[in-house]
Design an enzyme around this catalytic site. Structure first.
Site, mmCIF file in Angstrom:
data_model
loop_
_atom_site.group_PDB
_atom_site.id
_atom_site.type_symbol
_atom_site.label_atom_id
_atom_site.label_comp_id
_atom_site.label_asym_id
_atom_site.label_seq_id
_atom_site.Cartn_x
_atom_site.Cartn_y
_atom_site.Cartn_z
ATOM 1 N N TYR A 21 17.634 -3.250 15.075
ATOM 2 C CA TYR A 21 17.347 -2.019 14.323
ATOM 3 C C TYR A 21 16.914 -2.344 12.901
ATOM 4 C CZ TYR A 21 17.549 2.728 12.649
ATOM 5 O OH TYR A 21 17.201 3.946 12.125
ATOM 6 N N PHE A 80 -11.448 12.770 4.991
ATOM 7 C CA PHE A 80 -11.132 12.460 6.378
ATOM 8 C C PHE A 80 -10.110 13.499 6.835
ATOM 9 C CE2 PHE A 80 -8.988 10.639 10.012
ATOM 10 C CZ PHE A 80 -10.103 10.517 10.835
ATOM 11 N N THR A 81 -10.216 13.899 8.110
ATOM 12 C CA THR A 81 -9.463 15.052 8.613
ATOM 13 C C THR A 81 -7.958 14.996 8.312
ATOM 14 O OG1 THR A 81 -9.411 13.890 10.727
ATOM 15 C CG2 THR A 81 -11.121 15.569 10.458
ATOM 16 N N ASP A 109 -7.979 3.582 1.326
ATOM 17 C CA ASP A 109 -7.759 3.795 2.760
ATOM 18 C C ASP A 109 -8.343 2.554 3.434
ATOM 19 O OD1 ASP A 109 -7.888 4.329 5.439
ATOM 20 O OD2 ASP A 109 -8.496 6.420 5.219
ATOM 21 N N LYS A 111 -7.244 0.409 13.914
ATOM 22 C CA LYS A 111 -8.672 0.090 13.867
ATOM 23 C C LYS A 111 -8.831 -1.401 13.536
ATOM 24 C CE LYS A 111 -8.660 4.752 13.255
ATOM 25 N NZ LYS A 111 -7.423 5.537 13.222
ATOM 26 N N ARG A 161 -18.273 15.373 15.224
ATOM 27 C CA ARG A 161 -17.906 15.208 13.813
ATOM 28 C C ARG A 161 -18.827 16.103 13.006
ATOM 29 N NH1 ARG A 161 -13.002 12.173 13.234
ATOM 30 N NH2 ARG A 161 -12.610 14.336 13.703
ATOM 31 N N PHE A 176 -10.266 20.337 15.900
ATOM 32 C CA PHE A 176 -11.138 19.575 16.815
ATOM 33 C C PHE A 176 -10.353 18.928 17.952
ATOM 34 C CE2 PHE A 176 -10.010 15.325 15.314
ATOM 35 C CZ PHE A 176 -9.492 15.589 14.050
HETATM 36 N N1 PM9 Z 1 -9.123 7.925 12.614
HETATM 37 C C1 PM9 Z 1 -10.674 8.145 14.384
HETATM 38 O O1 PM9 Z 1 -10.897 8.333 15.580
HETATM 39 C C2 PM9 Z 1 -8.268 8.762 14.805
HETATM 40 C C3 PM9 Z 1 -7.910 10.175 14.540
HETATM 41 S S1 PM9 Z 1 -9.199 11.326 14.374
HETATM 42 C C4 PM9 Z 1 -9.855 11.371 15.922
HETATM 43 O O2 PM9 Z 1 -11.570 7.857 13.574
HETATM 44 C C5 PM9 Z 1 -9.194 7.024 8.514
HETATM 45 C C6 PM9 Z 1 -10.415 6.602 7.790
HETATM 46 C C7 PM9 Z 1 -9.210 7.217 9.863
HETATM 47 C C8 PM9 Z 1 -8.011 7.630 10.540
HETATM 48 C C9 PM9 Z 1 -8.009 7.904 11.915
HETATM 49 C C10 PM9 Z 1 -6.847 7.822 9.756
HETATM 50 C C11 PM9 Z 1 -5.573 8.252 10.400
HETATM 51 C C12 PM9 Z 1 -6.894 7.606 8.414
HETATM 52 N N2 PM9 Z 1 -8.059 7.213 7.806
HETATM 53 O O3 PM9 Z 1 -5.094 8.015 13.505
HETATM 54 O O4 PM9 Z 1 -3.096 8.405 12.137
HETATM 55 O O5 PM9 Z 1 -10.337 7.001 10.539
HETATM 56 O O6 PM9 Z 1 -3.660 6.109 12.796
HETATM 57 O O7 PM9 Z 1 -5.040 7.232 11.137
HETATM 58 C C13 PM9 Z 1 -9.329 8.250 13.887
HETATM 59 P P1 PM9 Z 1 -4.171 7.456 12.477
#
Ligand code: PM9
Length: 464
Positions: free
Chosen positions: A77, A129-130, A220, A263, A388, A455
């Site tokens: 843990y 970003f969303t 980011d 990523k 998008r 979306f």
């Molecule tokens: N990005 C992408 O597919 C997954 C969610 S939206 C479909 O591009 C940036 C630049 C991203 C991102 C996620 C996040 C959030 C932050 N910044 O998905 O929570 O492209 O790991 O990261 C997606 P998490």
């Protein structure tokens, strides 16, 4: 042979050890599948998908070294050995002193926003970003776009469309004062602009600006390795720098970062916050334990931390990895251009983005052309892509009106180390078929709209 990444064809620096079978539905079955998914590709079961270009997030093929790392998971843990490995990797590769793991990027965004943003604050960023923007808003802040104008023009071939326009930042300081600007959110390889990088020249100028006004820069780092590659091949003076040194240089010009490790860190789950400031670190540790898990696991298993540590080294310590990856994306984009498919230029780091406004000029933006096109591509080929455009932009938080972005795009996102040239040949032919019958494609209307991040779960139906 020394590798000249500007000239050489970069063959894959890996070979395939395990495969996953792909199934193909018939055209009629795909028509039924997209109907059941309410014309939203997020709602398709992945078993109904032949080639999955929905996202590059969490979809990479891990290496044998990463899989072996899973067996080395220390699932204690507290104080897992794998946390030490991750901490060491982040210090080595990024250079930040402190790290707080989170289950994925938005976990880090949540904590960051809660700590740094106060009600009424304004957060400048190089395009929204969303999930990032939503967390800023939930913390009481407002996002303000300070990316250069070229980023909103799908035809501009500016090599660094992710650059920040310092005049826009200056105007925000004059309007709101520095008291209301907690940090500048600098995204690497800007996703919604088409995977477009910023230059180090621009970041250095931004650093001077932020030093002058005592405003933090938070990176980011989700696609920072891809951004570093573009700097290496496009920016004068960095040709001979190893990718890892460019990543370090970027990080050294910022005050901290958040990362979706799904990523560029080549894992299926994971993320983190990293920083040099001890107070920020202490605050982050206090919050992570509430929302994610103890500060040495942040909602992840020990094995996930290990895979992330190994992935960070793999992505940055052999320059061929990212060179080959970006070449694969570029070759796909070029194939589409040869068939006159309108795409965002320059071709980005993680995806090829089709310009739905130019693909379907007969559809106005309130008929959701990118959403409709993503559905058509699926029916034609079993290839899953993502909207998008206006659906992703959501609504203005004050007026409640739809936000109509200049860019109305379909993202064909390339998972890392997953598909081969033959897959991309198939995708090119299929998208060309859709292009040939583009005039018959009808728009959509939205029949169900979730309150946030619509979306992901919205429903649509074809207009009659
Ligand atoms: N990005 C992408 O597919 C997954 C969610 S939206 C479909 O591009 C940036 C630049 C991203 C991102 C996620 C996040 C959030 C932050 N910044 O998905 O929570 O492209 O790991 O990261 C997606 P998490």
């Amino acid at each position: 042979m020394a590798l000249d990444l500007k000239k050489a064809f970069v063959p894959p620096p890996y070979k395939i050890k395990a495969i996953e079978p792909l199934y193909t539905l018939s055209h009629a079955e795909r028509e039924r599948a997209i109907q059941s998914a309410h014309y939203n590709t997020f709602l398709l079961p992945s078993s109904d998908v032949y080639m999955d270009l929905l996202t590059d997030s969490g979809t990479a093929a891990m290496s044998d070294y990463q899989w072996a790392g899973l067996m080395m998971g220390d699932e204690a843990y507290a104080g897992s050995l794998n946390f030490d490995h991750l901490e060491e990797a982040v210090r080595d590769v990024f250079g930040y002193r402190y790290i707080v793991p989170t289950h994925q990027g938005r976990g880090a965004e949540h904590i960051l926003s809660k700590i740094l943003i106060h009600s009424g604050d304004v957060i400048p960023g190089n395009m929204y970003f969303t999930t990032t923007k939503l967390h800023q808003e939930l913390a009481g802040g407002t996002f303000s776009d300070v990316i250069i104008d070229e980023a909103h023009d799908s035809l501009s071939d500016h090599p660094f469309k992710g650059n920040v326009d310092l005049k826009k930042c200056e105007a925000l300081v004059q309007k709101y004062t520095t008291q209301k600007i907690p940090y500048i959110n600098l995204q690497a390889c800007v996703n919604m602009a088409g995977g477009q990088p910023f230059s180090l020249e621009n970041l250095k100028a931004l650093r001077e600006f932020s030093n002058r006004y005592q405003i933090k820069i938070i990176l980011d780092a989700t696609r920072v390795v891809e951004n570093a590659h573009f700097i290496k091949v496009r920016e004068k003076g960095y040709e001979a720098w190893p990718i890892v040194s460019i990543v370090r240089e970027i990080c050294s010009l910022t005050d901290g970062c958040f990362m979706s490790a799904k990523k560029d860190a080549l894992v299926n789950i994971g993320g983190f916050l990293a920083m040099n400031d001890e107070y920020f670190f202490t605050e982050a540790k206090a919050l992570v334990v509430i929302f994610e898990g103890l500060h040495t696991y942040g909602g992840l298993a020990g094995r996930d931390l290990e895979a992330m540590a190994r992935g960070l080294y793999e992505a940055t310590c052999d320059d061929r990895f990212v060179a080959h990856r970006i070449q694969q994306v570029e070759e796909f984009g070029k194939k589409l251009m040869q068939r006159d498919i309108p795409i965002v230029k320059p071709i980005g780091g993680h995806a090829v983005f089709i310009d739905a406004k130019r693909f379907l000029p007969h559809l106005s933006q309130d008929l959701f052309p990118a959403q409709a096109l993503a559905a058509e591509i699926y029916v034609e080929s079993g290839i899953r892509s993502m909207e998008r455009g206006v659906v992703s932009s959501g609504r203005d938080k004050i007026t409640g009106e739809n936000i109509y972005p200049k860019l109305e795009l379909v993202r064909l996102t390339i998972p890392r180390r997953v598909y081969t040239q033959e897959h991309f040949e198939y995708a090119t032919q299929a998208i060309h078929e859709v292009y040939l019958r583009r005039n018959a494609i009808k728009g959509l209307q939205m029949t169900f709209e979730p309150k946030q991040l619509r979306f992901f779960q919205a429903h649509f139906q074809p207009i009659s």
